[in-house]
Design a protein around this motif. Structure first.
Motif, PDB file in Angstrom:
ATOM      1  N   ASN A  92       1.079  13.997   0.824  1.00  0.00           N
ATOM      2  CA  ASN A  92       0.766  12.877   1.694  1.00  0.00           C
ATOM      3  C   ASN A  92       1.211  11.565   1.075  1.00  0.00           C
ATOM      4  OD1 ASN A  92      -1.592  10.697   2.705  1.00  0.00           O
ATOM      5  ND2 ASN A  92      -0.788  12.061   4.279  1.00  0.00           N
ATOM      6  N   GLY A  93       1.139  11.487  -0.250  1.00  0.00           N
ATOM      7  CA  GLY A  93       1.633  10.286  -0.921  1.00  0.00           C
ATOM      8  C   GLY A  93       3.085  10.425  -1.316  1.00  0.00           C
ATOM      9  N   LYS A  94       3.423  11.572  -1.863  1.00  0.00           N
ATOM     10  CA  LYS A  94       4.760  11.785  -2.424  1.00  0.00           C
ATOM     11  C   LYS A  94       5.857  11.776  -1.359  1.00  0.00           C
ATOM     12  CE  LYS A  94       7.140  14.992  -5.521  1.00  0.00           C
ATOM     13  NZ  LYS A  94       8.296  15.323  -4.684  1.00  0.00           N
ATOM     14  N   GLU A 132       0.826  -1.209   0.000  1.00  0.00           N
ATOM     15  CA  GLU A 132       0.000   0.000   0.000  1.00  0.00           C
ATOM     16  C   GLU A 132       0.862   1.261   0.000  1.00  0.00           C
ATOM     17  OE1 GLU A 132      -2.648  -0.401   3.289  1.00  0.00           O
ATOM     18  OE2 GLU A 132      -3.911  -1.893   2.298  1.00  0.00           O
ATOM     19  N   ALA A 136       4.051   9.565   2.984  1.00  0.00           N
ATOM     20  CA  ALA A 136       3.793   8.120   3.024  1.00  0.00           C
ATOM     21  C   ALA A 136       5.022   7.346   3.500  1.00  0.00           C
ATOM     22  CB  ALA A 136       3.365   7.616   1.642  1.00  0.00           C
ATOM     23  N   SER A 188       3.224  11.063   9.692  1.00  0.00           N
ATOM     24  CA  SER A 188       2.495  11.940   8.773  1.00  0.00           C
ATOM     25  C   SER A 188       2.868  13.405   9.000  1.00  0.00           C
ATOM     26  CB  SER A 188       0.989  11.752   8.957  1.00  0.00           C
ATOM     27  OG  SER A 188       0.269  12.625   8.115  1.00  0.00           O
ATOM     28  N   GLN A 240       1.549   2.126  -3.544  1.00  0.00           N
ATOM     29  CA  GLN A 240       0.356   2.734  -4.125  1.00  0.00           C
ATOM     30  C   GLN A 240       0.235   4.197  -3.691  1.00  0.00           C
ATOM     31  OE1 GLN A 240      -3.297   0.493  -3.718  1.00  0.00           O
ATOM     32  NE2 GLN A 240      -4.550   2.339  -3.831  1.00  0.00           N
ATOM     33  N   SER A 241       0.511   4.475  -2.418  1.00  0.00           N
ATOM     34  CA  SER A 241       0.421   5.853  -1.914  1.00  0.00           C
ATOM     35  C   SER A 241       1.425   6.762  -2.607  1.00  0.00           C
ATOM     36  CB  SER A 241       0.673   5.878  -0.398  1.00  0.00           C
ATOM     37  OG  SER A 241      -0.341   5.200   0.293  1.00  0.00           O
ATOM     38  N   ILE A 242       2.642   6.256  -2.804  1.00  0.00           N
ATOM     39  CA  ILE A 242       3.675   7.046  -3.477  1.00  0.00           C
ATOM     40  C   ILE A 242       3.235   7.377  -4.908  1.00  0.00           C
ATOM     41  CG2 ILE A 242       6.028   7.022  -4.391  1.00  0.00           C
ATOM     42  CD1 ILE A 242       6.814   5.306  -1.970  1.00  0.00           C
ATOM     43  N   ASP A 261       0.167   7.328  -6.137  1.00  0.00           N
ATOM     44  CA  ASP A 261      -0.999   8.216  -6.102  1.00  0.00           C
ATOM     45  C   ASP A 261      -0.570   9.670  -5.910  1.00  0.00           C
ATOM     46  OD1 ASP A 261      -2.790   6.180  -6.481  1.00  0.00           O
ATOM     47  OD2 ASP A 261      -3.369   5.993  -4.372  1.00  0.00           O
ATOM     48  N   GLY A 262       0.399   9.871  -4.994  1.00  0.00           N
ATOM     49  CA  GLY A 262       0.891  11.222  -4.735  1.00  0.00           C
ATOM     50  C   GLY A 262       1.572  11.824  -5.946  1.00  0.00           C
ATOM     51  N   LYS A 301      -2.687  16.752  -0.292  1.00  0.00           N
ATOM     52  CA  LYS A 301      -3.054  15.444  -0.853  1.00  0.00           C
ATOM     53  C   LYS A 301      -1.883  14.863  -1.637  1.00  0.00           C
ATOM     54  CE  LYS A 301      -6.601  13.016  -3.512  1.00  0.00           C
ATOM     55  NZ  LYS A 301      -7.879  13.140  -4.268  1.00  0.00           N
TER      56      LYS A 301
END
Length: 321
Positions: free
Chosen positions: A172-174, A141, A177, A205, A144-146, A148-149, A169
C-alpha cells in the motif's frame, strides 16, 4: 518510453510525450556521464502508467490547464524513478527492464546521490504547480507513505509468518501510494468534486494492488522476462502472495525447510517454483488478482460516463489481458 500502449489514444499519447520532455528538461547536471545516465533512465521508463492515470483523472473537473497537469504527471514519474533508483541500491540490482541500473553503471554512492537528485526535481515541479499548501501536504504525505511501505517491507524480510495483511500493508505504501496519488492528484488539479476525488483514490489503490500482485505472479513465471533474476524476492527473504498462500497448504513443511536455509541455490529455487505451482499458492494469488481487478472495475463503473472512463477501462484490459 514504450508508447505502444497509447497508440490507440493519440490525445493521451501526445500529453505523455510532453510529460516526458518536461522530465528530461528537469535534469540539469553538469557531469555529462551522470546526465546521460538519468536521461537513459527516463527514456526507458516503461509505459508511464502513473502519469497517464493522473492525466485521465484531470479530465473529471472544469479546470483546463494541460501544462499544469503535465508537470504534475512528470513529477509523479520522477519520484517513481527516484524510488526505483534507491530500490536498486538497496537490492544491489544490476539490471532493471534488461538495462543496467545506475547502481551498476556508477556504483552505490553515486546512485544514491542521483536518486536524491531526482527527489529534488520532484519537489521543484511540485512547487511550480501545487495550487495551495493543502496540495503540498497531500503530496508530502505520499513520500511518507512510500517510506513507510519500504520500511515495513524491510522489517518483514525473512519473516516466514508474514501474513496477507502484512503484505498489503507494505505494498500500500511501496506501490499503491503512487497510484493513489496519481489518480487523486489528477482529479484535484482538474477541479473534480470531493466524491470523484475519493473515488479516484479508491481506484488508484486497487489498481496499484493489482500491479504489484501481477508483478509478484510474473516472478514465478519461468517464461516471462522481467529484466531481473527469477525469484529474486524469495532469495532476499521477501515473501509475496504465492509464497504466503503456499505456506497455508499441505506443502508448508516442505517449503519451510527450504526457506530456512541461510542461502538458496538454483536447485532450491527450482524446488520452490515446483511447490508454488503444485500447491494452490499460485492459483490463489491469481484469484486475488482477478478479485482486485473486478473491484477496481466496479469502482470505475461509478465514474461519470465519458472518454476518460472508456479509456481507463480499455487500458486496464490491455494491461491485464
Amino acid at each position: 518510453m514504450d508508447y505502444s500502449l497509447w497508440e490507440q489514444f493519440p490525445n493521451l499519447e501526445n500529453k505523455l510525450k510532453k510529460t516526458q520532455k518536461i522530465m528530461i528538461n528537469q535534469i540539469n547536471i553538469d557531469n555529462s556521464k551522470f546526465k546521460k545516465g538519468i536521461d537513459d533512465l527516463i527514456n526507458g521508463n516503461g509505459k508511464m502508467i502513473r502519469a497517464a492515470l493522473l492525466l485521465l483523472f484531470s479530465e473529471y473537473g472544469p479546470n483546463n490547464n494541460d501544462l499544469i497537469f503535465e508537470k504534475a504527471a512528470a513529477s509523479i514519474e520522477i519520484i517513481h524513478l527516484a524510488s526505483l533508483v534507491h530500490d536498486d541500491v538497496i537490492d544491489e540490482s544490476d539490471f532493471r527492464r534488461a538495462a543496467k541500473t545506475l547502481n551498476k553503471k556508477f556504483g552505490q554512492h553515486e546512485a544514491i546521490y542521483l536518486g536524491d537528485y531526482l527527489f529534488t526535481r520532484y519537489f521543484k515541479l511540485l512547487i511550480e504547480y501545487a495550487p495551495d499548501k493543502n496540495n503540498l501536504n497531500f503530496n508530502i504525505e505520499l513520500i511518507q507513505s512510500i517510506l513507510d511501505g519500504e520500511l515495513h517491507q524491510s522489517l518483514s524480510k525473512d519473516n516466514l509468518k508474514r501474513s496477507e495483511t502484512d503484505y498489503f500493508k507494505a505494498i500500500n505504501g511501496k506501490t499503491s501510494a503512487l497510484f493513489i496519488n496519481s489518480a487523486a492528484e489528477g482529479a484535484i488539479l482538474g477541479g473534480a468534486d470531493e466524491t470523484t476525488v475519493k473515488l479516484a483514490e479508491q481506484i488508484g489503490s486497487k489498481l496499484g494492488d493489482a500491479f504489484q500482485i501481477r508483478d509478484d505472479l510474473l516472478d514465478f513465471n519461468p517464461t516471462y522476462k522481467t529484466g531481473k533474476p527469477k525469484l529474486e524476492d524469495v532469495t532476499e527473504g521477501i515473501y509475496t502472495l504465492p509464497i504466503i498462500y503456499a505456506l497455508r497448504t499441505s506443502y508448508k513443511e516442505e517449503l519451510l525447510k527450504i526457506l530456512k536455509k541461510d542461502q538458496l541455490d538454483s536447485a532450491d529455487l527450482q524446488k520452490i517454483q515446483i511447490i508454488i505451482e503444485t500447491s494452490s499458492g499460485l492459483k490463489q494469488a491469481q484469484q486475488k488478482l482477478e478479485k482486485t481487478l473486478k473491484e477496481c472495475k466496479h469502482l470505475i463503473d461509478k465514474l461519470p460516463d465519458g472518454i476518460s472512463k472508456n479509456t481507463l477501462n480499455m487500458i486496464i484490459e490491455k494491461l491485464f489481458k
